[in-house]
Scaffold this active site. Structure first.
Site, PDB file in Angstrom:
ATOM      1  N   PRO A  40       0.828  -1.204   0.000  1.00 55.66           N
ATOM      2  CG  PRO A  40      -0.534  -1.408   1.874  1.00 55.66           C
ATOM      3  CD  PRO A  40       0.671  -1.979   1.211  1.00 55.66           C
ATOM      4  CE  LYS A  71      -3.097  -4.948   1.311  1.00 48.97           C
ATOM      5  NZ  LYS A  71      -2.894  -5.669   0.092  1.00 48.97           N
ATOM      6  CB  ILE A 103      -2.797  -4.832  -4.644  1.00 54.80           C
ATOM      7  CG1 ILE A 103      -1.889  -4.075  -5.609  1.00 54.80           C
ATOM      8  CG2 ILE A 103      -3.332  -6.108  -5.276  1.00 54.80           C
ATOM      9  CD1 ILE A 103      -0.601  -4.812  -5.954  1.00 54.80           C
TER      10      ILE A 103
END
Length: 156
Positions: A40, A71, A103
């Site tokens: 990210p 994440k 993503i």
């Protein structure tokens, strides 16, 4: 339900749920591949002067974003830009804009509603701004849109 195993070499596997319109499939991907794909990018722009931006904000924003987005912290990229010339909703009063690109975790209204609440809580506390002086933009990314190691994440 069908199972798909993708293991190009021996390694730890990570379960990734895959939802389609008619079923739920389970895909097992190498953990190291998923970590590469989890990158990210967080950009915070503000017209607050440098001396009003808390010291170490970029590190705390990195840790908070990792938690919010689920994440690994060592894959989150953060940029903080202060002292910018900005107007939000026609006013140049102190404000901030957060851009979240990632993503797989910012692609739906439901996901982003939860992310937004958590980011607003963090930013209002850290920057001492009201929620009406902050805007957040979410950008879902595809692996082919991220360059890494001389290629794009699709091919890593």
């Amino acid at each position: 339900m069908s199972l798909v195993a993708v293991t190009p070499r021996p390694c730890s596997l990570f379960y990734l749920p895959w939802r389609s319109s008619n079923s739920t499939q389970r895909i097992f991907l190498p953990l190291d591949l998923l970590l590469l794909r989890n990158m990210p990018t967080i950009e915070l722009d503000t017209n607050l002067p440098f001396n009003r931006v808390p010291v170490g904000l970029e590190k705390r924003l990195c840790a908070t974003a990792a938690t919010i987005l689920g994440k690994p912290e060592n894959r989150v990229n953060v940029t903080v830009r202060a002292g910018l010339t900005m107007a939000l909703c026609g006013s140049t009063e102190p404000c901030a804009q957060l851009i979240v690109s990632s993503i797989g975790v910012v692609g739906t209204a439901e996901e982003n509603r939860g992310h937004s609440a958590s980011f607003f809580e963090f930013l209002t506390k850290e920057l001492a701004l009201g929620q009406d002086r902050i805007i957040i933009r979410f950008y879902p990314l595809e692996p082919w849109q991220i360059g890494k190691d001389g290629t794009v994440v699709t091919f890593l």
